[in-house]
Design a protein around this motif. Structure first.
Motif, short mmCIF file in Angstrom:
data_model
loop_
_atom_site.label_atom_id
_atom_site.label_comp_id
_atom_site.label_asym_id
_atom_site.label_seq_id
_atom_site.Cartn_x
_atom_site.Cartn_y
_atom_site.Cartn_z
N GLU A 105 50.37 26.72 42.54
CA GLU A 105 49.40 27.70 42.03
C GLU A 105 48.35 27.98 43.11
OE1 GLU A 105 49.28 29.36 39.23
OE2 GLU A 105 50.94 28.39 38.18
N ILE A 106 48.01 29.25 43.30
CA ILE A 106 47.03 29.64 44.31
C ILE A 106 45.83 30.27 43.62
CG2 ILE A 106 46.56 31.06 46.34
CD1 ILE A 106 48.69 28.92 46.82
N PHE A 107 44.63 29.77 43.94
CA PHE A 107 43.40 30.36 43.43
C PHE A 107 42.43 30.59 44.59
CE2 PHE A 107 44.85 29.32 39.24
CZ PHE A 107 44.19 30.22 38.40
N TYR A 108 42.00 31.84 44.73
CA TYR A 108 40.94 32.18 45.68
C TYR A 108 39.63 32.03 44.91
CZ TYR A 108 45.17 34.21 47.54
OH TYR A 108 46.47 34.39 47.95
N VAL A 109 38.82 31.07 45.33
CA VAL A 109 37.61 30.71 44.59
C VAL A 109 36.41 31.14 45.44
CG1 VAL A 109 36.43 28.89 43.33
CG2 VAL A 109 38.90 28.76 43.66
N THR A 110 35.76 32.20 45.03
CA THR A 110 34.86 32.92 45.92
C THR A 110 33.55 33.30 45.26
OG1 THR A 110 34.70 34.96 47.25
CG2 THR A 110 36.04 35.07 45.25
N GLY A 111 32.56 33.57 46.08
CA GLY A 111 31.32 34.14 45.57
C GLY A 111 31.42 35.63 45.36
N ARG A 112 32.47 36.24 45.85
CA ARG A 112 32.62 37.70 45.73
C ARG A 112 32.69 38.16 44.27
NH1 ARG A 112 37.06 40.16 49.91
NH2 ARG A 112 36.54 38.96 51.80
N PRO A 113 32.17 39.35 44.00
CA PRO A 113 32.39 39.96 42.69
C PRO A 113 33.81 40.54 42.63
CG PRO A 113 31.16 41.47 44.08
CD PRO A 113 31.31 40.20 44.88
N PRO A 114 34.31 40.82 41.44
CA PRO A 114 35.66 41.38 41.32
C PRO A 114 35.87 42.67 42.12
CG PRO A 114 34.94 40.60 39.19
CD PRO A 114 33.75 40.49 40.10
N ARG A 115 34.84 43.49 42.23
CA ARG A 115 35.01 44.78 42.91
C ARG A 115 35.31 44.62 44.41
NH1 ARG A 115 29.57 44.17 42.00
NH2 ARG A 115 28.23 44.33 43.86
N TRP A 116 35.14 43.42 44.94
CA TRP A 116 35.44 43.16 46.34
C TRP A 116 36.80 42.50 46.54
CZ3 TRP A 116 30.46 40.65 48.85
CH2 TRP A 116 29.39 41.57 48.77
N MET A 117 37.64 42.46 45.52
CA MET A 117 38.88 41.67 45.61
C MET A 117 40.13 42.50 45.89
SD MET A 117 37.88 38.58 45.34
CE MET A 117 39.39 37.67 45.03
N ASP A 118 40.01 43.82 45.93
CA ASP A 118 41.20 44.65 46.16
C ASP A 118 41.92 44.30 47.46
OD1 ASP A 118 39.49 45.91 44.23
OD2 ASP A 118 40.68 47.72 44.42
N ASN A 119 41.15 44.11 48.54
CA ASN A 119 41.80 43.83 49.82
C ASN A 119 42.43 42.44 49.86
OD1 ASN A 119 39.26 42.58 49.86
ND2 ASN A 119 39.11 42.69 52.08
N VAL A 120 41.91 41.51 49.08
CA VAL A 120 42.52 40.18 49.00
C VAL A 120 43.89 40.29 48.34
CG1 VAL A 120 42.26 37.84 48.07
CG2 VAL A 120 40.25 39.09 48.89
N GLY B 127 48.92 39.21 48.33
CA GLY B 127 50.00 39.59 47.43
C GLY B 127 50.42 38.54 46.43
N VAL B 128 49.73 37.40 46.40
CA VAL B 128 50.03 36.33 45.44
C VAL B 128 48.72 35.67 45.02
CG1 VAL B 128 52.31 35.84 46.42
CG2 VAL B 128 50.32 34.57 47.25
N GLY B 129 48.76 35.00 43.87
CA GLY B 129 47.63 34.18 43.47
C GLY B 129 46.72 34.82 42.44
N ASN B 130 45.72 34.04 42.03
CA ASN B 130 44.69 34.48 41.11
C ASN B 130 43.33 34.14 41.70
OD1 ASN B 130 45.59 35.77 38.54
ND2 ASN B 130 46.96 34.01 38.51
N ALA B 131 42.28 34.44 40.97
CA ALA B 131 40.96 34.27 41.56
C ALA B 131 39.95 33.76 40.55
CB ALA B 131 40.47 35.58 42.15
N ILE B 132 39.00 33.02 41.08
CA ILE B 132 37.77 32.66 40.38
C ILE B 132 36.66 33.31 41.20
CG2 ILE B 132 36.20 30.80 39.76
CD1 ILE B 132 38.73 29.00 39.50
N CYS B 133 35.97 34.28 40.61
CA CYS B 133 34.97 35.07 41.34
C CYS B 133 33.55 34.66 40.96
CB CYS B 133 35.16 36.56 41.04
SG CYS B 133 36.69 37.26 41.69
N ALA B 134 32.60 35.18 41.74
CA ALA B 134 31.16 35.03 41.45
C ALA B 134 30.77 33.57 41.29
CB ALA B 134 30.79 35.84 40.21
N ASN B 135 31.27 32.73 42.18
CA ASN B 135 30.92 31.30 42.20
C ASN B 135 31.24 30.59 40.89
OD1 ASN B 135 29.93 31.38 44.87
ND2 ASN B 135 27.94 32.10 44.16
N GLY B 136 32.33 31.00 40.26
CA GLY B 136 32.76 30.32 39.04
C GLY B 136 32.47 31.07 37.76
N ALA B 137 31.76 32.19 37.85
CA ALA B 137 31.36 32.91 36.63
C ALA B 137 32.47 33.75 36.03
CB ALA B 137 30.14 33.79 36.91
#
Length: 278
Positions: free
Chosen positions: A43-58, A63-73
């Motif tokens: 399982e791949i998770f990109y865990v970032t401070g970025r908001p969702p609107r900054w995730m398109d390029n990721v 091309g794989v994985g999921n995300a936890i954005c906004a420092n866990g929010a």
């Protein structure tokens, strides 16, 4: 270095300064390492401070994985670009944070994020969200009308470092929210709801998936990664990251511009899978 243990079941990584350089595209080696891990069932998770609107390029790059954005929010379905779940700062809490921090950090100015919106005070200087709010307001309270996934605080004159601001914020508002930062070179804080952090949300997601703490690996480079590095069974601080990261991690990876994370993932994928116990 010989890496102990079995192949991980979940890899959690910070983005900027960890796998995403600030001055060039993500390396092919890094992208290939994450894709191979995904193909092997990790399982791949990109865990970032970025908001969702900054995730398109990721999404486009990896091309794989999921995300936890906004420092866990925010738990974010990366492939479908959809928010799954949020843990938010309530309106009264946002107002109280602003009130206290104006006293604790003189010269500070505020911004908030909710949904796809970004609002700021006129003296809150932004370079990443230029064009979203070109006007600003005198006081952020004018825009505090609904729960937010993040508040941000900036000292435009750099009167305090991010580390100094963080210590003041912990003392002033640590009982009602979770302040952190992701860049020691800026005078900038990021604030989440009380109990919300990268580590807390990563632990929640791993538990839901039935993945044990010992089967989780994490990578990070700044204070907003401390909880994630501390919680994961094995963790790597970036050699070129905040010096305190190494207090929370088990190991140190080569600098991000030397593909430090990719090097470790390649070694992790050579480890045997944990034996199934029926």
């Amino acid at each position: 270095m010989s890496i102990p243990g079995y192949r991980p079941k979940l890899i959690a990584t910070d983005l900027d300064g960890t796998v995403v350089p600030l001055d060039r595209p993500v390396s092919v080696r890094t992208i290939n390492a994450f894709r191979k891990a995904h193909e092997m069932g990790v399982e791949i998770f990109y865990v970032t401070g970025r908001p969702p609107r900054w995730m398109d390029n990721v999404r486009e790059d990896f091309g794989v994985g999921n995300a936890i954005c906004a420092n866990g929010a925010i738990l974010f379905d990366l492939m479908n670009l959809k928010i799954v779940e949020q843990w938010l700062l309530q309106v009264d809490t946002q107002k109280e944070i602003a009130r206290r921090l104006r006293e604790a950090i003189p010269g500070s100015h505020f911004a908030i994020e909710h949904g796809n919106d970004f609002h700021r005070e006129k003296l809150y200087n932004t370079k990443w969200d230029a064009g979203i709010d070109n006007v600003g307001v005198d006081l952020i309270e004018e825009k505090i009308t609904e729960p937010a996934f993040k508040m941000m605080v900036r000292c435009p004159d750099y009167q305090f470092t991010s580390d100094e601001m963080l210590q003041r914020a912990i003392s002033a508002v640590g009982d009602i929210c979770n302040p952190t930062h992701s860049n020691p070179a800026e005078s900038h804080l990021e604030i989440s709801a009380l109990g919300v952090s990268k580590g807390e949300t990563l632990a929640k997601i791993a538990t839901r998936a039935g993945i044990a703490q010992e089967d989780v690996v994490s990578f990070g480079d700044n204070p907003n990664d401390f909880t994630m590095l501390d919680w994961a069974g094995r963790s790597w601080a970036m050699a070129d990251g905040h010096p305190d990261c190494q207090k929370y991690a088990n190991f140190v990876a080569d600098p991000h511009h030397h593909d430090g994370v990719a090097i470790i993932i390649e070694q992790l994928l050579e480890l045997p899978a944990r034996p199934f116990v029926g």
